[in-house]
Design a protein around this motif. Structure first.
Motif, short mmCIF file in Angstrom:
data_model
loop_
_atom_site.label_atom_id
_atom_site.label_comp_id
_atom_site.label_asym_id
_atom_site.label_seq_id
_atom_site.Cartn_x
_atom_site.Cartn_y
_atom_site.Cartn_z
N THR A 16 27.02 -0.33 9.30
CA THR A 16 27.03 -1.35 8.25
C THR A 16 28.28 -2.24 8.38
N LEU A 17 28.17 -3.42 7.81
CA LEU A 17 29.29 -4.37 7.83
C LEU A 17 30.48 -3.79 7.08
N GLU A 18 30.22 -3.12 5.98
CA GLU A 18 31.35 -2.53 5.22
C GLU A 18 32.11 -1.54 6.11
N THR A 19 31.36 -0.70 6.85
CA THR A 19 32.02 0.27 7.74
C THR A 19 32.83 -0.45 8.80
N TYR A 20 32.23 -1.48 9.37
CA TYR A 20 32.88 -2.25 10.43
C TYR A 20 34.21 -2.82 9.94
N ILE A 21 34.20 -3.31 8.69
CA ILE A 21 35.43 -3.88 8.12
C ILE A 21 36.42 -2.78 7.78
N LEU A 22 35.93 -1.75 7.10
CA LEU A 22 36.83 -0.66 6.66
C LEU A 22 37.50 0.02 7.84
N GLU A 23 36.78 0.13 8.97
CA GLU A 23 37.35 0.83 10.13
C GLU A 23 38.12 -0.13 11.03
N GLY A 24 38.37 -1.35 10.49
CA GLY A 24 39.25 -2.29 11.20
C GLY A 24 38.66 -2.81 12.49
N MET A 25 37.31 -2.70 12.64
CA MET A 25 36.73 -3.09 13.93
C MET A 25 36.63 -4.62 14.08
N ASN B 283 34.90 -7.76 1.83
CA ASN B 283 33.74 -7.10 1.23
C ASN B 283 33.23 -7.85 0.01
N GLN B 284 34.13 -8.60 -0.66
CA GLN B 284 33.65 -9.44 -1.76
C GLN B 284 32.77 -10.57 -1.21
N LEU B 285 33.16 -11.10 -0.06
CA LEU B 285 32.34 -12.15 0.56
C LEU B 285 30.99 -11.59 0.97
N VAL B 286 30.98 -10.33 1.41
CA VAL B 286 29.71 -9.69 1.76
C VAL B 286 28.84 -9.54 0.52
N LEU B 287 29.46 -9.19 -0.59
CA LEU B 287 28.70 -9.04 -1.85
C LEU B 287 28.10 -10.38 -2.26
N THR B 288 28.87 -11.48 -2.14
CA THR B 288 28.31 -12.79 -2.52
C THR B 288 27.12 -13.11 -1.62
N GLY C 163 27.67 -10.29 14.54
CA GLY C 163 26.58 -10.65 13.62
C GLY C 163 25.98 -9.42 12.99
N PHE C 164 25.67 -9.56 11.69
CA PHE C 164 25.12 -8.44 10.92
C PHE C 164 23.86 -8.92 10.20
N THR C 165 22.77 -8.21 10.40
CA THR C 165 21.48 -8.59 9.81
C THR C 165 21.24 -7.80 8.54
N TYR C 166 20.77 -8.52 7.49
CA TYR C 166 20.59 -7.91 6.18
C TYR C 166 19.24 -7.20 6.11
N ASP C 167 19.29 -5.92 5.63
CA ASP C 167 18.04 -5.20 5.39
C ASP C 167 17.85 -5.10 3.88
N PRO C 168 16.98 -5.93 3.31
CA PRO C 168 16.84 -5.96 1.84
C PRO C 168 16.30 -4.66 1.27
N THR C 169 15.70 -3.83 2.11
CA THR C 169 15.14 -2.58 1.55
C THR C 169 16.26 -1.60 1.19
N PHE D 235 23.59 -4.73 8.65
CA PHE D 235 23.77 -3.81 9.77
C PHE D 235 24.15 -4.61 11.03
N LEU D 236 25.08 -4.06 11.80
CA LEU D 236 25.52 -4.72 13.04
C LEU D 236 24.33 -4.92 13.96
N SER D 237 24.07 -6.17 14.30
CA SER D 237 22.92 -6.48 15.17
C SER D 237 23.34 -7.32 16.37
N HIS D 238 24.45 -8.04 16.26
CA HIS D 238 24.92 -8.92 17.35
C HIS D 238 26.41 -8.64 17.56
#
Ligand code: P6P
Length: 350
Positions: free
Chosen positions: A24-33, A48-53, A198-204, A209-212
């Motif tokens: 997930t994008l949150e993990t990618y950010i939190l782990e400093g990747m 992560n606030q930008l991700v929430l928006t 790049g991270f693709t959104y899974d609305p379900t 999720f990291l896709s690119h």
């Protein structure tokens, strides 16, 4: 530019060992990747606030066909453009979320005439520039639109923020990204140092999720993206480049194909992945259309981080010092070789 006749235009492909694809994008950010050297909790929280928006806005965009968000508010924004409800919704969402955690001192938005203070707390270290919903004229015809953002650091010494804090070259950005509301919702982000991802959104599940991973723009492409309906207003040098790019010169990889959506995020994203060139040149008066702070600079930062170039046609976009919050500039984004070709025509060398 000379290419072998069997030249393939390799667009971006995922890395061979997709070890991190799918996190997930949150993990990618939190782990400093994202490679941000001094990743602080505040910076991580702001991203992560930008991700929430992005999640909140995408839920509205996906329902744009419904009466309650479709259509115009009857108001006009600082650019004199009619404001669609989704423009307002996206802008209000950003103001609300970014104003909540106290990391963002102020925001400059396409939808706001003046800078908006979000926190006067001296610990609020960041400034955000945004185009909340770029390409909004395409909303009602269901063509891809996008959100563009950039993050600057505020001078530590001072409490609060002033508009002059935003008038810094784009090379000072700490992070930049965009959300493309297309066939899927894709968030692309970089801190400049750790590559473009790049991270693709899974609305379900409500996650990106990291896709690119590690997007790199090809050295040159096979398409050009410009609104040829404006050609009567272009300087002669742009018209000559436009004729050249369409010449039948197979050994040199020309003619290029024409691709133009009329939505910056869509046209820029395609160019980033496939290579080639996007241009919104100045008209004869020298006036560009796209805004430096929250359209040109974030994309210039992203393209350079992916190995591409970003120019006004004459000079590097990231070296420009803005003179006003909504300053417009000519913008050329693309593969290094394609932008170099364009600049040679602008300098009269071709
Ligand atoms: P034109 C959309 O209105 C926008 O600001 C950008 O997203 C896009 O690249 C450009 O304007 C399109 O402008 O003049 O080609 O319609």
């Amino acid at each position: 530019m000379s290419l072998s006749s069997d030249h393939q235009h390799p667009s971006w492909r995922p890395p061979e060992s997709p070890s991190r694809i799918g996190i997930t994008l949150e993990t990618y950010i939190l782990e400093g990747m994202l490679g941000f050297p001094a990743a602080t909790g505040a910076f991580t929280s702001l991203l992560n606030q930008l991700v929430l928006t992005a999640k909140l806005v995408t839920s509205k965009v996906r329902r744009a066909g419904l009466a309650n968000v479709l259509g115009y508010t009857g108001q006009t924004n600082v650019q004199g453009e009619s404001v669609q409800k989704l423009d307002e919704v996206a802008n209000e969402t950003l103001l609300s979320v970014l104003g909540r955690q106290g990391h963002c001192a102020a925001m400059v938005s396409e939808e706001l005439g003046d800078m908006r203070v979000l926190s006067s707390d001296p610990r609020a270290k960041y400034l955000v520039v945004v185009d909340p919903l770029d390409g909004s004229s395409n909303i009602d015809v269901n063509i891809s639109i996008g959100t563009i953002f950039g993050v600057l650091r505020k001078e530590e010494s001072k409490a609060g923020a002033e508009p002059s804090d935003f008038l810094r070259p784009g090379r000072d950005l700490l992070a930049a990204g965009y959300v493309l509301y297309g066939s899927s919702t894709l968030l692309v982000i970089t801190t400049g140092l750790g590559g473009v991802h790049g991270f693709t959104y899974d609305p379900t599940v409500g996650e990106f999720f990291l896709s690119h991973e590690d997007i790199r723009i090809p050295e040159h492409g096979a398409t050009y993206s410009i609104n040829e309906g404006h050609s009567a207003r272009w300087p002669e040098s742009v018209r000559r480049w436009n004729a050249w790019i369409k010449e039948d010169a197979k050994p040199e990889g020309r003619p290029y194909g024409a691709r133009y959506v009329g939505s910056l995020v869509a046209d820029a994203h395609r160019t980033l992945l496939k290579g080639g060139i996007f241009a919104y040149p100045a008209d004869r008066s020298g006036q560009g259309k796209l805004r430096l702070l929250y359209e040109a600079n974030p994309f210039a930062f992203i393209f350079e981080a992916a190995g591409g170039k970003a120019s006004t046609g004459i000079e590097r976009v990231l070296d420009l010092t803005p003179r006003s919050l909504h300053e417009r500039v000519p913008l050329v984004l693309g593969s290094p070789r394609d932008v170099d070709d364009f600049e040679q025509f602008m300098r009269g060398e071709r």
